[in-house]
Motif scaffolding. Structure first.
Motif, mmCIF file in Angstrom:
data_model
loop_
_atom_site.group_PDB
_atom_site.id
_atom_site.type_symbol
_atom_site.label_atom_id
_atom_site.label_comp_id
_atom_site.label_asym_id
_atom_site.label_seq_id
_atom_site.Cartn_x
_atom_site.Cartn_y
_atom_site.Cartn_z
ATOM 1 N N ARG A 198 0.836 -1.208 0.000
ATOM 2 C CA ARG A 198 0.000 0.000 0.000
ATOM 3 C C ARG A 198 0.868 1.253 0.000
ATOM 4 N NH1 ARG A 198 -4.122 -2.341 4.570
ATOM 5 N NH2 ARG A 198 -5.491 -3.531 3.163
ATOM 6 N N VAL A 199 1.939 1.240 0.801
ATOM 7 C CA VAL A 199 2.867 2.377 0.833
ATOM 8 C C VAL A 199 3.477 2.584 -0.551
ATOM 9 C CG1 VAL A 199 5.066 3.227 1.746
ATOM 10 C CG2 VAL A 199 3.392 2.196 3.290
ATOM 11 N N ASP A 229 0.994 4.070 -2.985
ATOM 12 C CA ASP A 229 0.843 5.514 -2.797
ATOM 13 C C ASP A 229 1.990 6.269 -3.466
ATOM 14 O OD1 ASP A 229 -1.474 5.128 -1.364
ATOM 15 O OD2 ASP A 229 -0.506 5.282 0.608
ATOM 16 N N LYS A 230 3.210 5.724 -3.361
ATOM 17 C CA LYS A 230 4.364 6.374 -3.984
ATOM 18 C C LYS A 230 4.231 6.379 -5.505
ATOM 19 C CE LYS A 230 6.388 7.274 -0.142
ATOM 20 N NZ LYS A 230 6.452 8.681 0.340
ATOM 21 N N VAL A 249 1.415 6.362 -7.251
ATOM 22 C CA VAL A 249 0.382 7.353 -7.596
ATOM 23 C C VAL A 249 0.964 8.761 -7.529
ATOM 24 C CG1 VAL A 249 -1.795 8.392 -6.840
ATOM 25 C CG2 VAL A 249 -1.559 5.905 -6.914
ATOM 26 N N ASP A 250 1.770 9.036 -6.490
ATOM 27 C CA ASP A 250 2.400 10.353 -6.336
ATOM 28 C C ASP A 250 3.304 10.651 -7.529
ATOM 29 O OD1 ASP A 250 3.201 12.778 -4.824
ATOM 30 O OD2 ASP A 250 5.138 11.742 -4.687
ATOM 31 N N LYS A 266 2.091 18.040 3.365
ATOM 32 C CA LYS A 266 2.996 17.150 4.083
ATOM 33 C C LYS A 266 3.776 17.860 5.184
ATOM 34 C CE LYS A 266 6.529 13.595 3.329
ATOM 35 N NZ LYS A 266 5.804 12.598 4.136
#
Length: 230
Positions: free
Chosen positions: A130-131, A134-135, A137-138, A165
């Motif tokens: 999941r982490v 997210d990276k 997608v970023d 952030k």
């Protein structure tokens, strides 16, 4: 550092929070803590990848350099973040430099031992995925910004991303950046020039979209910055 202290620190991270004492015990036997001074490097780009790091306090700058020494800032990480985000289950090198922006306390675990831990704890593996998702997608969003947005818009989007952030809400619709970024830092995050960033920030100040507080921190008028994009 005593095992109980390491456990308390690690259980602040979402990856480890739900683990029982029995499940987290193998990590406590292999995890080590170290304090790094501001300006030092934890590792350099292209060195053999040996450890995964977890930030308890401080800030880290992750950046790459090309053959001419030009810097590209990939990310600025805070307490609660882990790095690097690649290299699991493959022989690899560190993809970037990791420099300490503010004195940092890090827990580090050798990659091979961490991989064994992930194999035996699939629920942690899912959280890692999941982490990493997210990276991805970023990075996709940043690529889209680079292709579809002009430099003025890219700088606004960068400020909004940094505010999310590294910002502290100080008034309705306003965020104060708690980390100081130079114009060169901002330029290196989007592949622009310091002069272009400086001119754009001056424009944004004239339009009262950003300002500087008495401590020299940048204050973002997030609502108006978003409206400026449309």
């Amino acid at each position: 550092m005593y095992p109980d202290s390491v456990k308390n620190l690690l259980q602040r991270f979402p990856l480890f929070k739900s683990l029982t004492d029995y499940e987290i015990a193998p990590i406590l036997n292999i995890a080590q803590n170290r304090t790094y001074r501001q300006g030092t490097h934890v590792f350099m780009q292209d060195e053999p990848l040996t450890n995964v790091y977890f930030i308890h306090q401080g800030k880290m700058k992750i950046y790459r350099t090309d053959i001419h020494g030009k810097e590209q800032i990939i990310n600025v990480l805070n307490g609660g973040d882990m790095f690097p985000h690649q290299g699991f289950f493959r022989n690899d090198n560190y993809p970037a430099h990791a420099e300490v922006m503010e004195e940092a306390v890090l827990t580090f675990i050798p990659i091979p031992l961490f991989e064994d831990f992930l194999i035996n704890n699939p629920e942690v593996s899912i959280k890692i995925f999941r982490v990493l998702g997210d990276k991805i997608v970023d990075l996709q969003n940043r690529l889209e910004e680079k292709i579809l947005r002009n430099t003025y818009e890219q700088i606004i989007l960068l400020l909004l991303r940094l505010g999310k952030k590294h910002g502290l809400e100080t008034a309705a619709g306003r965020l104060t950046l708690t980390t100081h970024f130079t114009n060169k830092d901002l330029a290196n995050m989007i592949g622009s020039s310091r002069e272009t960033v400086s001119r754009t920030l001056t424009q944004l100040k004239k339009k009262q979209l950003i300002s500087t507080d008495s401590s020299g921190n940048t204050v973002l008028n997030t609502k108006q910055l978003k409206e400026e994009l449309f």
